[in-house]
Design an enzyme around this catalytic site. Structure first.
Site, PDB file in Angstrom:
ATOM      1  N   ASP A 116     100.087  -6.781 115.476  1.00  0.00           N
ATOM      2  CA  ASP A 116      99.825  -6.533 114.065  1.00  0.00           C
ATOM      3  C   ASP A 116     100.992  -7.077 113.254  1.00  0.00           C
ATOM      4  OD1 ASP A 116     101.614  -3.919 113.246  1.00  0.00           O
ATOM      5  OD2 ASP A 116     100.852  -3.721 115.293  1.00  0.00           O
ATOM      6  N   GLU A 135     100.632   7.211 108.601  1.00  0.00           N
ATOM      7  CA  GLU A 135     101.810   7.532 109.397  1.00  0.00           C
ATOM      8  C   GLU A 135     102.886   8.301 108.648  1.00  0.00           C
ATOM      9  OE1 GLU A 135     104.607   4.109 110.036  1.00  0.00           O
ATOM     10  OE2 GLU A 135     102.848   2.923 109.450  1.00  0.00           O
TER      11      GLU A 135
END
Length: 264
Positions: free
Chosen positions: A65, A157
Site C-alpha cells: 500500500d 487506526e
C-alpha cells in the site's frame, strides 16, 4: 599533580588498560542482554526487509500500500519485483482523508497502477473530528472504481483526540462504511490495528473484512480477530521503483477468494 601523573607513561598504560577492560565488560554484558533481539528480530524472515514475520503456511497473495509519503513511483519497476518468487499482485493507494483532503499523488498512482497490470484499491483515512457523511462524499467524488478494482478500504487506526470525539467514533466509522456500500454495491474492508479493533470494531461493527496492521508478531492469527483477510506485516519493505520504505501485505487465501473482493 593529577595531570603530571596521568602523563607518566606507566600511569597512562595502567589507566588505558583499565578502561579497555571496563569497556570490554560492558560490551560483553550488553551483547548477552541484547542476544535475544539479535537472533529473533527478523530471524528466519524470508526477505531482507525490516519486519518480525514469517509468511503463513496457507496460500497468500502479496501486495503493498502506498501514499504520497512514498514519493513518485516508477510503476514499471514495481510490477516486475518478486517477493519469495511471487509477484506483487495488488496495491492499495491512499485516496482521501477527512472531509476534503485528497492525496496529491492519488490520480497518478491510480492510473499508473492499472496501466502496469496491478490490481488496485483505494483507501480513505478516517478522522474522528469530521462528519462521516462528508468523509464519504470526499471518497466517492475522488475514486472512480472500475471492473477488477479491489473494494473500498476504510483506514480506521486513530482514536479520537478527546472524550467527545471518542464517544461516537465507532458509530461514525460504521456510518461511512454503510454509505460506501450503498453507493458502490461493495462491502468495504477495514484497515486497523489491534487496539482500535478491540475498542471500536469487535462485537460492534460486524461483517466486514479486517486488514490488520501489526509488526510485533510472526503470525497475527494469535489474535482472535474474526474476518481477518489481510495482514500488514512490515512497514520497512524495499521495492524497486519506490524510493522510500513501503508497507508489505498479504491477503489470506486463494485467487478465487481474492476475486470475491473485486469489482465485477
Amino acid at each position: 599533580m593529577y595531570i603530571v601523573s596521568f602523563l607518566n607513561p606507566m600511569n597512562f598504560k595502567k589507566i588505558l588498560s583499565q578502561n579497555l577492560l571496563t569497556g570490554y565488560s560492558v560490551t560483553l554484558v550488553g551483547m548477552i542482554v541484547m542476544f535475544p533481539i539479535f537472533v529473533s528480530d527478523g530471524h528466519d524472515a524470508p526477505y531482507p526487509e525490516r519486519g518480525k514475520y514469517r509468511l503463513p503456511s496457507e496460500p497468500v497473495i502479496h501486495g503493498i500500500d502506498v501514499s504520497r509519503h512514498n514519493g513518485e513511483i516508477a510503476w514499471h519497476e514495481v510490477k516486475d519485483h518478486k517477493l519469495v518468487d511471487e509477484s506483487l499482485h495488488f496495491v492499495v493507494i491512499k485516496a482521501t482523508e477527512g472531509g476534503d483532503l485528497v492525496d496529491p499523488l492519488f490520480s497518478f498512482n491510480w492510473k499508473a497502477a492499472r496501466e502496469h497490470g496491478m490490481i488496485r484499491g483505494a483507501y480513505h483515512f478516517f478522522t474522528a473530528f469530521t462528519d462521516p457523511d462528508i468523509q464519504a462524499i470526499n471518497y466517492l467524488s475522488t475514486v472512480k472504481h472500475e471492473a477488477g478494482d479491489f473494494v473500498p478500504v476504510l483506514d480506521f487506526e486513530n482514536d479520537g483526540r478527546n472524550a467527545a470525539e471518542r464517544e461516537h467514533l465507532g458509530q461514525n466509522a460504521h456510518r461511512w462504511l454503510q454509505i460506501i456500500e450503498e453507493q458502490t454495491g461493495k462491502k468495504p474492508v477495514i484497515y486497523t490495528n489491534h487496539h482500535i479493533y478491540n475498542k471500536y470494531i469487535r462485537d460492534r461493527i460486524e461483517g466486514y473484512g479486517i486488514w490488520l496492521a501489526d509488526y510485533s508478531v510472526y503470525d497475527p492469527t494469535v489474535y482472535d480477530i474474526r474476518n481477518m483477510i489481510m495482514w500488514q506485516l512490515s512497514d520497512g519493505g524495499r521495492v524497486p521503483g519506490i524510493k522510500e520504505n513501503v508497507d508489505l501485505n498479504v491477503f489470506y487465501g486463494s485467487s478465487h477468494k481474492f476475486e470475491k473482493y473485486l469489482f465485477k
